[in-house]
Design a protein around this motif. Sequence first.
Motif, PDB file in Angstrom:
ATOM      1  N   PRO A   2       0.816  -1.199   0.000  1.00  0.00           N
ATOM      2  CA  PRO A   2       0.000   0.000   0.000  1.00  0.00           C
ATOM      3  C   PRO A   2       0.856   1.258   0.000  1.00  0.00           C
ATOM      4  O   PRO A   2       1.836   1.367   0.741  1.00  0.00           O
ATOM      5  N   LEU A   3       0.459   2.233  -0.846  1.00  0.00           N
ATOM      6  CA  LEU A   3       1.208   3.485  -0.914  1.00  0.00           C
ATOM      7  C   LEU A   3       1.154   4.230   0.409  1.00  0.00           C
ATOM      8  O   LEU A   3       2.118   4.903   0.788  1.00  0.00           O
ATOM      9  N   LEU A 174      -1.577 -19.013   9.324  1.00  0.00           N
ATOM     10  CA  LEU A 174      -0.289 -19.213   8.662  1.00  0.00           C
ATOM     11  C   LEU A 174       0.293 -17.885   8.200  1.00  0.00           C
ATOM     12  O   LEU A 174       1.498 -17.621   8.368  1.00  0.00           O
ATOM     13  N   ALA A 175      -0.562 -17.041   7.616  1.00  0.00           N
ATOM     14  CA  ALA A 175      -0.093 -15.735   7.151  1.00  0.00           C
ATOM     15  C   ALA A 175       0.405 -14.882   8.312  1.00  0.00           C
ATOM     16  O   ALA A 175       1.405 -14.169   8.189  1.00  0.00           O
ATOM     17  N   THR A 176      -0.275 -14.965   9.458  1.00  0.00           N
ATOM     18  CA  THR A 176       0.174 -14.213  10.636  1.00  0.00           C
ATOM     19  C   THR A 176       1.539 -14.697  11.105  1.00  0.00           C
ATOM     20  O   THR A 176       2.418 -13.894  11.461  1.00  0.00           O
ATOM     21  N   GLY A 177       1.739 -16.009  11.112  1.00  0.00           N
ATOM     22  CA  GLY A 177       3.046 -16.548  11.490  1.00  0.00           C
ATOM     23  C   GLY A 177       4.142 -16.072  10.561  1.00  0.00           C
ATOM     24  O   GLY A 177       5.248 -15.740  11.009  1.00  0.00           O
ATOM     25  N   ILE A 178       3.834 -16.020   9.258  1.00  0.00           N
ATOM     26  CA  ILE A 178       4.832 -15.547   8.295  1.00  0.00           C
ATOM     27  C   ILE A 178       5.117 -14.068   8.513  1.00  0.00           C
ATOM     28  O   ILE A 178       6.276 -13.624   8.448  1.00  0.00           O
ATOM     29  N   ASP A 236       3.018  -8.830   4.325  1.00  0.00           N
ATOM     30  CA  ASP A 236       1.663  -8.275   4.337  1.00  0.00           C
ATOM     31  C   ASP A 236       0.964  -8.509   3.001  1.00  0.00           C
ATOM     32  O   ASP A 236      -0.222  -8.846   2.955  1.00  0.00           O
ATOM     33  N   ALA A 237       1.699  -8.317   1.912  1.00  0.00           N
ATOM     34  CA  ALA A 237       1.121  -8.550   0.587  1.00  0.00           C
ATOM     35  C   ALA A 237       0.760 -10.023   0.411  1.00  0.00           C
ATOM     36  O   ALA A 237      -0.286 -10.355  -0.165  1.00  0.00           O
TER      37      ALA A 237
END
Length: 250
Positions: A2-3, A174-178, A236-237
């Motif tokens: 995000p910009l 999983l995304a939170t862990g990453i 985040d992406a």
Amino acid sequence: MPLRAVAATIGAMMVVCLVWQLAIWVLDPPSFMLPSPLRVAATLIERAPFLLRESFVTGLEIWLGLFFGITAGASIGLSVVAFPRFGRLLWPVLLVLQAMPVFALAPLLVLWFGFGLTSKIVMAGLIIFFPVASAYADGLRRIDPNLLDATAMTEASHLQALWHVRVPLALPALATGIRVAAPLAPLGAVISEWVGASGGLGFVMLQANARMQTDTVFAALTLLAATTLFLRFLADALTRRIAPWAPETR
């Protein structure tokens, strides 16, 4: 990326540099103790080829550590839930290993795997592994019991329910862990380089500090900070890609 987040990060860094420069003007410390941001910027420009070459070494360690750490963490997190008996045996061992200070293992890793890339990759991978495995296993376990009861009423097997129900719903975990683990990868690589290496930004910092070249130390730190920020934005992406329905990605 995000910009708005990029603009906020750049703005925060500019404020830090301004306060830093003001402190230099007011306190006037010796340059070998605290160089000015202008001096660090000049060092980044003057020694750009050298610093970029060493950044490539550290970057390779970081990316390979990320790949192996995320792969191993996700695989173990999935395995302990897919095979409960295996999980009951393995999980206590993982908890004991996680309680150990990972940085204390760096000298042993250098002793076991040598001064090359392998020990740095293993160190970065270990730091990545535990948050990813723990978060993913926890996400797989914390599925709405009503959904599991509904699945049990069908002819789906345990592994089918795991793959089609638990795995998709646990992707935000999983995304939170990453997201938590990815910015730590540079730290693991640098710590391992401090223990023993022949190249990389950690090696540059160690050598420059011994020669009181503090501007070079700060230049290497700047590149590491930029790498860490990039990894966080990338994580985040990735979260928005693999789990767009998660509340924190909206």
